[in-house]
Design a protein around this motif. Structure first.
Motif, mmCIF file in Angstrom:
data_model
loop_
_atom_site.group_PDB
_atom_site.id
_atom_site.type_symbol
_atom_site.label_atom_id
_atom_site.label_comp_id
_atom_site.label_asym_id
_atom_site.label_seq_id
_atom_site.Cartn_x
_atom_site.Cartn_y
_atom_site.Cartn_z
ATOM 1 N N LEU A 119 -3.444 -6.718 -0.311
ATOM 2 C CA LEU A 119 -4.760 -7.075 -1.017
ATOM 3 C C LEU A 119 -4.722 -6.482 -2.290
ATOM 4 N N ALA A 120 -4.858 -7.068 -3.397
ATOM 5 C CA ALA A 120 -4.951 -6.431 -4.871
ATOM 6 C C ALA A 120 -6.005 -7.033 -5.528
ATOM 7 N N CYS A 121 -6.708 -6.098 -6.494
ATOM 8 C CA CYS A 121 -8.011 -6.500 -7.003
ATOM 9 C C CYS A 121 -7.613 -5.596 -8.586
ATOM 10 N N PRO A 122 -8.693 -5.587 -9.341
ATOM 11 C CA PRO A 122 -8.379 -4.862 -10.611
ATOM 12 C C PRO A 122 -7.990 -3.584 -10.517
ATOM 13 N N VAL A 123 -8.675 -2.474 -9.953
ATOM 14 C CA VAL A 123 -8.429 -1.105 -9.786
ATOM 15 C C VAL A 123 -8.521 -0.675 -8.162
ATOM 16 N N GLY A 124 -8.377 -1.399 -7.303
ATOM 17 C CA GLY A 124 -8.130 -1.168 -5.901
ATOM 18 C C GLY A 124 -9.495 -0.736 -5.401
ATOM 19 N N GLU A 125 -10.375 -0.835 -5.672
ATOM 20 C CA GLU A 125 -11.678 -0.733 -4.987
ATOM 21 C C GLU A 125 -12.247 -1.914 -4.055
ATOM 22 N N LYS A 126 -12.313 -3.038 -4.754
ATOM 23 C CA LYS A 126 -12.760 -4.176 -3.857
ATOM 24 C C LYS A 126 -11.670 -4.590 -2.795
ATOM 25 N N SER A 127 -10.500 -4.496 -3.198
ATOM 26 C CA SER A 127 -9.548 -4.595 -2.147
ATOM 27 C C SER A 127 -9.593 -3.684 -1.069
ATOM 28 N N ALA A 128 -9.866 -2.344 -1.219
ATOM 29 C CA ALA A 128 -9.962 -1.609 -0.202
ATOM 30 C C ALA A 128 -11.024 -1.828 0.951
ATOM 31 N N ARG A 129 -12.227 -2.368 0.142
ATOM 32 C CA ARG A 129 -13.385 -2.739 0.854
ATOM 33 C C ARG A 129 -12.951 -3.747 2.015
ATOM 34 N N TYR A 130 -12.212 -4.924 1.305
ATOM 35 C CA TYR A 130 -11.773 -6.001 2.272
ATOM 36 C C TYR A 130 -10.659 -5.939 3.171
ATOM 37 N N ALA A 131 -10.095 -4.860 2.775
ATOM 38 C CA ALA A 131 -8.880 -4.344 3.673
ATOM 39 C C ALA A 131 -9.664 -3.505 4.965
ATOM 40 N N ALA A 132 -10.938 -2.820 4.697
ATOM 41 C CA ALA A 132 -11.369 -2.134 5.867
ATOM 42 C C ALA A 132 -12.169 -3.520 6.576
ATOM 43 N N LEU A 133 -12.752 -4.484 6.213
ATOM 44 C CA LEU A 133 -13.541 -5.247 6.502
ATOM 45 C C LEU A 133 -12.300 -6.106 7.676
ATOM 46 N N LEU A 134 -11.359 -6.522 7.055
ATOM 47 C CA LEU A 134 -10.295 -7.372 7.793
ATOM 48 C C LEU A 134 -9.782 -6.795 8.948
ATOM 49 N N THR A 135 -9.854 -5.128 8.531
ATOM 50 C CA THR A 135 -9.109 -4.551 10.039
ATOM 51 C C THR A 135 -10.336 -4.553 10.861
#
Ligand SMILES: Cc1ncc(COP(=O)(O)O)c(C=O)c1O
Length: 441
Positions: A398-414
């Motif tokens: 997952l990629a987003c502008p600075v890696g914060e939103k993508s971290a949130r979605y990575a946690a959720l998908l996990t």
């Protein structure tokens, strides 16, 4: 009250005391400055009028179009002012995220130009950003535009230094409040009000509120974004704190349901941020103090925003699979993050991950990782409500502008059971800064 023009009704907004039974502070009187009662609906009526007023007659003679980099309240006020003076208005933005406001702007006759932006907000130091290039082009002489330039125009701040601030002092019978609390967008209102309050009493403490890094609160910036604003000066604020979208909605609901104030999310953020901060000092106080916060605009334009985050408030079933409800600690513990070098190797491996770019379509069109698919975060959020939208067998980056939103979605998908989903550390900005390849459509 009789006026020759609706612009004469801008300013002189009420200062309303919040019932202590609602805020729970024992030594502090808390007041709301109701900027939402300006005639075009927000705190931005003042700077819009102050910035445009000196130039409208000449612009009308030359047939210029009023233009502003705004997707919200400034655009709304300017569209109305332009219409009143026989001018066109154009709103330039890199992402219109509130559909109701986009539709309202169209209704007001605005032309909307959505430009691709790499970091999804104006960064004046980034000459590659199309929005920045547009901003620079507007500054060149001989253009066909009246550019009000809210992020840099001192008349934005001045509107509050001559209006909002003095009104607060007058309504408090000639005293400045001990505390002033405001959300920060262009920083015009907080800077202008803080300046006059401090001229009156240097001991006034100013609390600036920004959106939490991974959250979106329409109208205000995150702490990273705020440093890109020309009018922003960190010395204005004694403290800057962040507020989550959930806190903003909680605050908004309290103002609406308990105080009769039809506030939008930033008024809610200011209220909630104010009481959260003031509670930490309230107990120690021996004398009564006064605090003022700004209610910037009204609730109606944000029903979709609320529906997306808190559907139960609109009589719908509560949200399943929401990234917004994860705490910072949960994101930190549960998101797998991958650095740029490792991500580049991973993309070339077999099986290669599905690369999902969570930025808006314009930013994606400007530059993206080759082979990635674009699902803007709002849409991704919708998709996840129905469960995992792709196979568990395929790894996901997952990629987003600075890696914060993508971290949130990575946690959720996990959490949702995906065995191998990772967030690109530092996002597309870090990818670009590392010189990794990006392609353009
Ligand atoms: C809804 C809302 N709240 C708060 C603000 C912040 O005000 P300022 O731009 O003066 O910092 C804005 C600015 O656009 C806004 O639209």
């Amino acid at each position: 009250m009789r006026y020759d023009s609706i612009t004469d009704a801008i300013g002189n907004t009420p200062l309303v005391r919040i019932d202590p039974a609602v805020h729970g502070l024992t030594h502090i009187d808390l007041y709301a400055k109701l900027e939402m009662l300006n005639p075009f609906g927000s705190v931005k009526d003042r700077p819009a009028w102050n910035m445009a007023r000196p130039h409208l007659a000449a612009a009308a003679e030359r047939g210029e179009t009023v233009v502003e980099l705004s997707s919200g309240n400034t655009a709304k006020a300017l569209a109305l002012l332009a219409g009143m003076h026989g001018l066109k208005f154009k709103s330039v933005t890199n992402r219109m995220r509130i559909p109701e406001i986009k539709e309202l702007l169209l209704l007001l006759g605005a032309e909307i130009e959505e430009l691709p932006g790499q970091s999804e907000c104006l960064d004046p130091t980034d000459t590659d950003d199309p929005l920045t290039r547009f901003h620079q082009a507007l500054a060149e002489p001989g253009g066909a535009y009246l550019h009000t330039d809210q992020y840099f125009n001192p008349r934005n701040t001045e509107a509050h230094a001559t209006g909002t601030g003095p009104e607060i002092i007058k309504d408090l019978e000639g005293r400045a409040p001990d505390w002033f609390i405001a959300c920060v967008g262009t920083a015009g209102s907080s800077t202008g009000v803080a300046r006059v309050l401090r001229e009156h009493d240097p001991d006034v403490r100013v609390l600036g509120l920004v959106a939490h890094k991974s959250d979106f609160i329409p109208g205000i910036r995150t702490i990273d974004e705020v440093h890109q604003v020309g009018l922003f000066d960190p010395a204005t604020y004694d403290t800057i704190e962040s507020v989550t979208a959930d806190e903003a909605i909680d605050g908004m609901m309290t103002l609406i349901r308990r105080c009769g104030l039809l506030s939008g999310p930033t008024g809610g953020a200011a209220f909630q941020g104010a009481i959260r901060h003031l509670r930490t000092v309230d107990e120690e106080l021996t004398e009564r103090q006064t605090a003022v916060f700004i209610v910037c605009d009204r609730a109606e334009s944000y029903l979709g925003y609320v529906r997306q985050r808190r559907p139960e408030l609109l009589g719908r079933p509560p949200r399943k699979n929401s990234a917004a409800t994860l705490t910072e600690a949960e994101v930190r513990d549960e998101a797998k993050v991958i650095d740029i070098d490792a991500a580049r190797r991973w993309i070339d491996a077999d099986p290669a991950p599905l690369v999902i770019d969570l930025r808006g379509p314009h930013a994606y069109a400007a530059l993206h990782i080759d082979g990635s698919v674009n699902i803007a975060d709002e849409l991704f959020d919708e998709l996840l409500r129905g469960g995992l939208p792709f196979s568990r067998r395929r790894p996901v980056l997952l990629a987003c502008p600075v890696g914060e939103k993508s971290a949130r979605y990575a946690a959720l998908l996990t959490r949702m059971g995906h065995p191998d989903v990772r967030s690109l550390s530092g996002g597309i900005v870090a990818w670009r800064d590392a010189g990794a390849p990006l392609v353009r459509d």
